[in-house]
Scaffold this motif. Structure first.
Motif: not given
Ligand SMILES: Nc1ncnc2c1ncn2[C@@H]1O[C@H](COP(=O)(O)OP(=O)(O)O)[C@@H](O)[C@H]1O
Ligand SMILES: [Mg+2]
Lengths: 259, 266
Positions: A257, A180-181, A172, A176-177
């Motif tokens: 974004w 995407p980062a 995860q 999740k970090l």
């Protein structure tokens, strides 16, 4: 002040007429054409600077199959390099000792000239496709690795700390970090590697391949056909621009974004 | 109440806690926490106040479980937040100084992050996150990205993110210090009201006296190396005495030893 509907809508694409590009290309083409006619006067052999008409004819004989084959090789190798590079980068991010052991080897890989890799490939592997794939992966993989590892390192400590405080599993944490980062870096890395791969694949194809743009280039050289070389070069450059445009499109979509 | 487990929050027991860091730059050991004893009852709302560098954030990290103790124990119920790291998933939630939102996620997706980690079904994640964002007054900004929100709104998202799991224990490290006075007071109120409503134990770390006293139940004053200088049951102090209390804590912090006025109730 009131804004019309059109103004409120997000501009789909800011198309600006590429005036400067066009002018410079036209000037180059004109000079070339003039030179090709002056060649006999200047003592240059006539085949060295073919006229634009001859080049146009050569472009007409371009075989799409060779383009497709080269493109397939490039894409397959890039995907493999990316997967390998990213996986190794993640492992190296997790394990400090792995990083310490692998780092020198990667530096070595990146320092070795492309020609050496091609020669190694020829000496080590019998299969042509494997040789080409090997050379591309060995050249592009480390770029992906180094770029993504650097990007993971520079994910702000605050965000990692925040993420950790919610107790993710390792999987995860990456999904999740970290991933995407580093997406912005992944795109930059792809752009760099696409142009690298397009340039390297043709050299790799010079050795032993019986299809592909590199092979066609070597045929053209044997026939002393500068017009053909020119035509294939144009194809390569166009291919590169097209791939870059595709990446830029996807990037624009995924990085919405940021704006 | 809690969606990861049932039953109220467990108590927190800190015994002889020590944390020593080796600072590579100076080549010296730094004692961030020196033999701390502290008990926090279930559902208590505690403010920890202390000067910068006294070890508050280190204590915070140890409560989260990111750092193991050098010596001593820190137990929540019968478990250790460090050794039993996974056990506390969805049970401890944090709000940090600065919002620490993921810039590529919308407000809604940021708020539902802890629910993703505990593996709740997607529809329920969205519904819960939506509910909390609405409660925090962000109903119209569900799809906004962090950069489109003001500092106060971003911190509201961060608070929603902490509350979505309805945690046993809420931790806030200087969570309102970076906001302007009015916004900070407002958010603090909201945060405390929600914490009480959820029945969570809440620990707020701050270097601001006003904030610490404003929190209510109990103020713990840390000296150098998280030395426990005073443990004040603020609720027992009459409101008119708050000025005295404030002054006493101020002096306590300055002298790194308890002001006599603070011990009158003990
Ligand atoms: N990871 C670390 N490595 C080395 N020293 C640290 C580390 N974290 C904190 N410290 C030191 O521990 C002391 C307490 O820091 P901290 O807990 O951040 O204080 P506070 O949050 O109260 O301002 C400081 O002297 C700081 O330099
Ligand atoms: Mg701090």
């Amino acid at each position: 002040m009131t804004a019309s509907n059109d103004e409120l809508r997000e501009p789909v694409r800011n198309f600006t007429f590429p005036r400067h590009t066009l002018v410079s290309l036209l000037i180059f083409a004109a000079c070339w054409e003039v030179l090709s006619h002056l060649a006999p006067v200047l003592g240059i052999p006539p085949f060295a600077i073919p006229s634009l008409v001859k080049i146009a004819k050569s472009i007409g004989t371009i075989t799409p199959l060779d383009i497709a084959v080269t493109l397939a090789r490039v894409m397959a190798a890039l995907v493999a390099s990316f997967v390998l590079g990213l996986a190794l980068a993640m492992a190296m991010y997790r394990s400090h000792s792995l990083e310490k052991y692998l780092h020198p080897i990667i530096r070595l890989f990146m320092a070795a000239p492309v020609v050496s890799w091609i020669l190694f490939a020829v000496l080590w592997f019998p299969g042509v496709e494997f040789r080409i794939g090997f050379v591309l992966v060995v050249v592009c993989g480390p770029v992906f690795l180094v770029d993504t590892l650097d990007a993971m390192r520079s994910v702000p400590r605050e965000l990692r700390h925040m993420m950790q405080s919610f107790r993710p599993t390792t999987f995860q944490f990456f999904i999740k970090l970290m991933l995407p980062a580093i997406v912005p870096t992944i795109f930059t890395s792809w752009k760099v590697n696409i142009s690298l791969a397009i340039r390297v694949v043709t050299i790799a194809e010079l050795v032993g391949a019986v299809t592909g743009i590199g092979h066609q280039l070597s045929v053209a050289q044997e026939l002393f056909s500068v017009a053909d070389v020119f035509a294939w070069t144009i194809v390569l450059v166009a291919l590169l621009f097209m791939l870059e445009a595709v990446v830029a499109r996807v990037e624009h979509r995924l990085l919405r974004w940021r704006t | 109440m809690n969606i990861a487990a049932t039953g109220g929050p467990p108590s927190i027991e800190v015994r002889g806690l020590r944390k020593v860091f080796w600072q590579a730059t100076s080549g010296q050991a730094v004692v961030a926490i020196d033999r701390l004893d502290l008990t926090i009852a279930p559902r208590e709302v505690v403010a920890i106040v202390g000067q910068t560098g006294c070890g508050k954030s280190t204590f915070f990290d140890m409560m989260i479980g990111l750092e193991p103790p050098t010596e001593g124990t820190l137990r929540i119920g019968d478990k250790s937040p460090h050794a039993d790291f996974d056990y506390f998933r969805g049970k401890i939630a944090t709000v940090f100084q600065q919002d620490r939102l993921l810039p590529w996620r919308s407000a809604l997706d940021n708020a539902k992050l802890p629910l993703e980690l505990i593996g709740l079904p997607e529809a329920e994640q969205r519904e819960r996150a939506m509910t909390w964002l609405k409660r925090l007054g962000l109903g119209n900004f569900i799809n906004a990205y962090p950069h489109e929100l003001s500092g106060g709104m971003r911190q509201r998202v961060a608070i929603a993110r902490a509350f979505v799991v309805q945690p046993d224990i809420l931790l806030a490290d200087e969570a309102f210090g970076h906001l302007d006075e009015v916004t900070a007071a407002e958010l603090r109120e909201t945060f405390l009201a929600l914490a009480r409503e959820c029945g969570s134990t809440a620990i707020l770390i701050t270097h601001q006296l006003e904030e610490a006293i404003g929190v209510g139940d109990r103020v713990v004053v840390f000296g150098t190396s998280a030395k426990l200088l005073a443990d004040i049951p603020v609720a027992q102090w009459p409101k008119e005495q708050y000025a005295v209390l404030r002054e006493a804590i101020q002096l306590t912090l300055q002298n790194n030893s308890a002001d006599p006025r603070l011990n009158r109730d003990r």
